[in-house]
Scaffold this active site. Structure first.
Site, PDB file in Angstrom:
ATOM      1  N   HIS A 117      66.926 -38.792 -13.395  1.00 54.44           N
ATOM      2  CA  HIS A 117      66.381 -37.491 -13.481  1.00 54.44           C
ATOM      3  C   HIS A 117      65.541 -37.421 -12.066  1.00 54.44           C
ATOM      4  O   HIS A 117      65.113 -36.430 -11.583  1.00 54.44           O
ATOM      5  CB  HIS A 117      65.938 -36.936 -14.578  1.00 54.44           C
ATOM      6  CG  HIS A 117      64.427 -37.359 -14.824  1.00 54.44           C
ATOM      7  ND1 HIS A 117      64.376 -38.368 -16.023  1.00 54.44           N
ATOM      8  CD2 HIS A 117      63.172 -37.090 -14.359  1.00 54.44           C
ATOM      9  CE1 HIS A 117      62.861 -38.678 -15.938  1.00 54.44           C
ATOM     10  NE2 HIS A 117      62.108 -37.895 -15.021  1.00 54.44           N
ATOM     11  N   ASP A 147      69.997 -42.278 -18.361  1.00 60.21           N
ATOM     12  CA  ASP A 147      68.945 -41.923 -17.555  1.00 60.21           C
ATOM     13  C   ASP A 147      68.219 -42.944 -16.351  1.00 60.21           C
ATOM     14  O   ASP A 147      67.112 -43.203 -16.595  1.00 60.21           O
ATOM     15  CB  ASP A 147      67.604 -41.204 -18.337  1.00 60.21           C
ATOM     16  CG  ASP A 147      66.643 -40.418 -17.122  1.00 60.21           C
ATOM     17  OD1 ASP A 147      67.276 -40.051 -16.033  1.00 60.21           O
ATOM     18  OD2 ASP A 147      65.684 -39.673 -17.579  1.00 60.21           O
ATOM     19  N   SER A 221      57.687 -41.089 -13.992  1.00 59.12           N
ATOM     20  CA  SER A 221      59.322 -41.355 -14.436  1.00 59.12           C
ATOM     21  C   SER A 221      59.704 -42.244 -13.439  1.00 59.12           C
ATOM     22  O   SER A 221      59.648 -42.335 -12.119  1.00 59.12           O
ATOM     23  CB  SER A 221      59.931 -40.129 -14.251  1.00 59.12           C
ATOM     24  OG  SER A 221      59.697 -39.206 -15.345  1.00 59.12           O
TER      25      SER A 221
END
Length: 463
Positions: A117, A147, A221
Site C-alpha cells: 500500500h 501487503d 508503514s
C-alpha cells in the site's frame, strides 16, 4: 511465698491459653487461606525491565537499514460543474500526488522490502537512505494479499542491510523496536513489547500479525520491527486506531512470511501459495458445546476441499488439528500464518485428534488455484493467471459447476463466470468466500456480484 506461686501459675496458664488460641485461630486460618503471600524479596528485583536493556546497539543497526520511500502518482480530477452543465466529464485535469512511507534494505546490492500500500499506483518511486542519498527505485514485484512489495535501487556503494530473525521464535512480552519515518520524521525509533502473536484482524489477506505496543504512525508503514539484537522480525503494516494515529497497538507482517514472499518473487516472479485444503474454525468452549465435543483447543475441520492435499492424505471432517510440524495450532491465524510460509509440494506433518485418538500424518500442500469449494450449490475455484488476464481482474473466484436446482436453467451462462463480491466483501479466493458463508445461517440468502463471460456485470441473491 504461696501468693507468688499462685501468680506464677496464673501467668503460665494465661500464656498457654493465649498460645493455644493463636494456634487454633490464626495458624489454622492461615492454612485454610487460598491467598498465597509473596516472599519479602518479591518485586524488589528489576529483572528485564527496559532500564536494564541496552537498546542503542539495535537502534544503531536498524536506522541505517531503514529508508524513506516517496511515492509519486498521478490521478485525474474532473470538474463537477462542467459535468453538470454539459453532461460529460471531458478530459479532466491531471494532478500529481505524493505519498510517503518506509522500507527496509535486505541486501547490500539494494533490494528493499516495504508494504504494497506504500507504493500502490506509483508512477515514480524515490528512496532516501539514512545518509540522505536518494535513488530512483524500480518495482520488482508485489503481493497485494499479504501487503508486501519488493523494490530495487542501484546504489554507488554497498549498503547496510537487515538480517532476518525467525519470527516463530518471537515471544510475547519480548522487547522490540519499531523503526521508520512517521510524519516524515526520518529515522524514528520507538520501543515496546510483543503484545500478541498470530493476531487475526479479519483483513482479506494476512491473518497472522505480530501485535506490539511500540508507537507506529502514518509513515511507519513498510518500516522495520526488530528485536533487541537489531534483527528483523516483522514489517510494520498497520495500526488499530479510531483516529488514524497511534492509539495503543500496531501490527507487523512476521519476518518468516515476508522472507518467503520475497524469495518467491525473486525466484518465480510471483508468490507461490501452498494450502492444506481444509475449512473450519478454531475451537472455543461455546463452539465445542455446540458441536458436542469436549476439546476446546485446536482447529476444527468442518470440510475438506476436493483435490486438496488434505483430502489425499486422509484428513476428515471432524478432525481437530493440534500441530503443524512442531508448531502448536490453537487458532485459524496460527494455522494460516504457518501455511503462508510454505509452497506447493512442501510436506507438513499434521497432528490431529480423531475420536479421542491423536494421529500424525504427512500432507503435501497443493497450489491454491486447484482447490474447489462449494457455495449454495455452486462449485467454486480460484482464478488462474490466465483467468485474470482474460477477464482483466486481479481477484475473484470462478464458477466451475452448478448443482443448485434453482440455478440449473442458467448453467451455461454461470459456468466459467467470475464472482467478484459476496455480501459486499471482495471474493479474493475460495477461502475468503468459505469464511463469509460459514458465518451465515443455512437458510440466509447470499448477495453475489458476478462478471459474466460476456463481460457484463450482474448482481443476484442465491438462496
Amino acid at each position: 511465698m504461696k501468693r507468688i506461686s499462685s501468680l506464677f501459675l496464673v501467668s503460665l496458664m494465661s500464656g498457654a491459653v493465649t498460645l493455644g488460641a493463636y494456634k487454633l485461630l490464626i495458624e489454622d486460618s492461615a492454612q485454610k487461606s487460598i491467598v498465597t503471600q509473596a516472599p519479602e524479596y518479591f518485586g524488589k528485583s528489576v529483572g528485564l525491565g527496559a532500564e536494564n536493556i541496552d537498546f542503542t546497539t539495535a537502534a544503531d543497526k536498524a536506522i541505517h537499514t531503514v529508508v524513506h520511500v516517496k511515492n509519486v502518482s498521478v490521478r485525474t480530477v474532473y470538474n463537477p460543474i462542467m459535468e453538470f452543465f454539459y453532461g460529460s466529464r471531458g478530459g479532466g485535469q491531471q494532478q500529481e500526488q505524493i505519498g510517503t512511507g518506509s522500507g527496509v534494505i535486505i541486501s547490500e546490492d539494494g533490494y528493499i522490502v516495504t508494504n504494497n500500500h506504500v507504493i500502490q499506483d506509483a508512477t515514480e518511486l524515490e528512496i532516501t537512505l539514512n545518509n540522505k542519498k536518494s535513488y530512483k527505485a524500480t518495482l520488482v514485484g508485489t503481493d497485494q494479499k499479504m501487503d508486501i512489495a519488493l523494490l530495487k535501487i542501484d546504489a554507488d556503494e554497498k549498503l547496510p542491510y537487515s538480517t532476518f530473525a525467525d519470527s516463530d521464535n518471537v515471544k510475547v512480552g519480548e522487547w522490540v523496536l519499531a523503526v521508520g519515518n512517521p510524519y516524515n520524521l526520518n529515522s524514528t525509533v520507538t520501543a515496546g513489547i510483543v503484545s500478541a502473536k498470530a493476531r487475526n484482524l479479519d483483513t482479506r489477506g494476512i491473518q497472522s500479525f505480530i501485535q506490539t505496543d511500540a508507537a507506529v504512525n502514518p509513515g511507519n508503514s513498510g518500516g522495520a520491527l526488530v528485536n533487541t539484537r537489531g534483527e528483523l522480525i516483522g514489517i510494520n503494516t498497520m495500526i488499530s486506531s479510531p483516529t488514524g494515529s497511534y492509539a495503543g497497538y500496531s501490527f507487523a507482517v512476521p519476518s518468516n512470511i515476508t522472507r518467503k514472499i520475497i524469495e518467491d518473487i525473486m525466484e518465480f516472479g510471483n508468490v507461490q501459495r501452498g494450502i492444506l485444503g481444509i475449512e473450519g474454525g478454531e475451537l472455543t468452549s461455546q463452539v465445542s458445546k455446540d458441536i458436542g465435543i469436549k476439546d476446546t483447543e485446536g482447529f476444527y475441520v468442518s470440510k475438506v476441499n476436493k483435490n486438496s492435499g488434505a483430502e489425499k492424505a486422509g484428513i476428515k471432517e471432524g478432525d481437530i488439528i493440534k500441530k503443524l510440524d512442531n508448531q502448536k495450532i490453537s487458532t485459524y491465524a496460527e494455522l494460516s500464518g504457518y501455511i503462508n510460509t510454505k509452497r506447493p509440494n512442501d510436506k507438513v506433518q499434521v497432528t490431529f485428534v480423531r475420536d479421542g485418538v491423536t494421529k500424525t500424518i504427512p500432507v503435501t500442500l497443493v497450489k491454491n488455484d486447484i482447490i474447489v469449494t462449494e457455495m449454495k450449490g455452486l462449485e467454486l475455484e480460484n482464478l488462474s493467471a490466465s483467468d485474470k488476464k482474460t477477464f482483466k481482474v486481479d481477484y475473484g473466484v470462478k464458477i466451475k459447476e452448478v448443482n443448485n436446482e434453482q440455478l440449473k436453467q442458467y448453467e451455461d451462462e454461470l459456468v466459467g463466470s467470475i464472482i467478484l463480491n459476496v455480501d459486499g466483501a471482495k471474493a479474493t479466493d475460495v477461502e475468503t468466500v468459505s469464511r463469509i458463508i460459514g458465518n451465515k445461517a443455512e437458510n440466509q440468502g447470499v448477495s453475489v456480484q458476478l462478471l459474466l463471460k460476456n463481460r457484463q456485470l450482474m448482481r443476484f441473491i442465491i438462496q
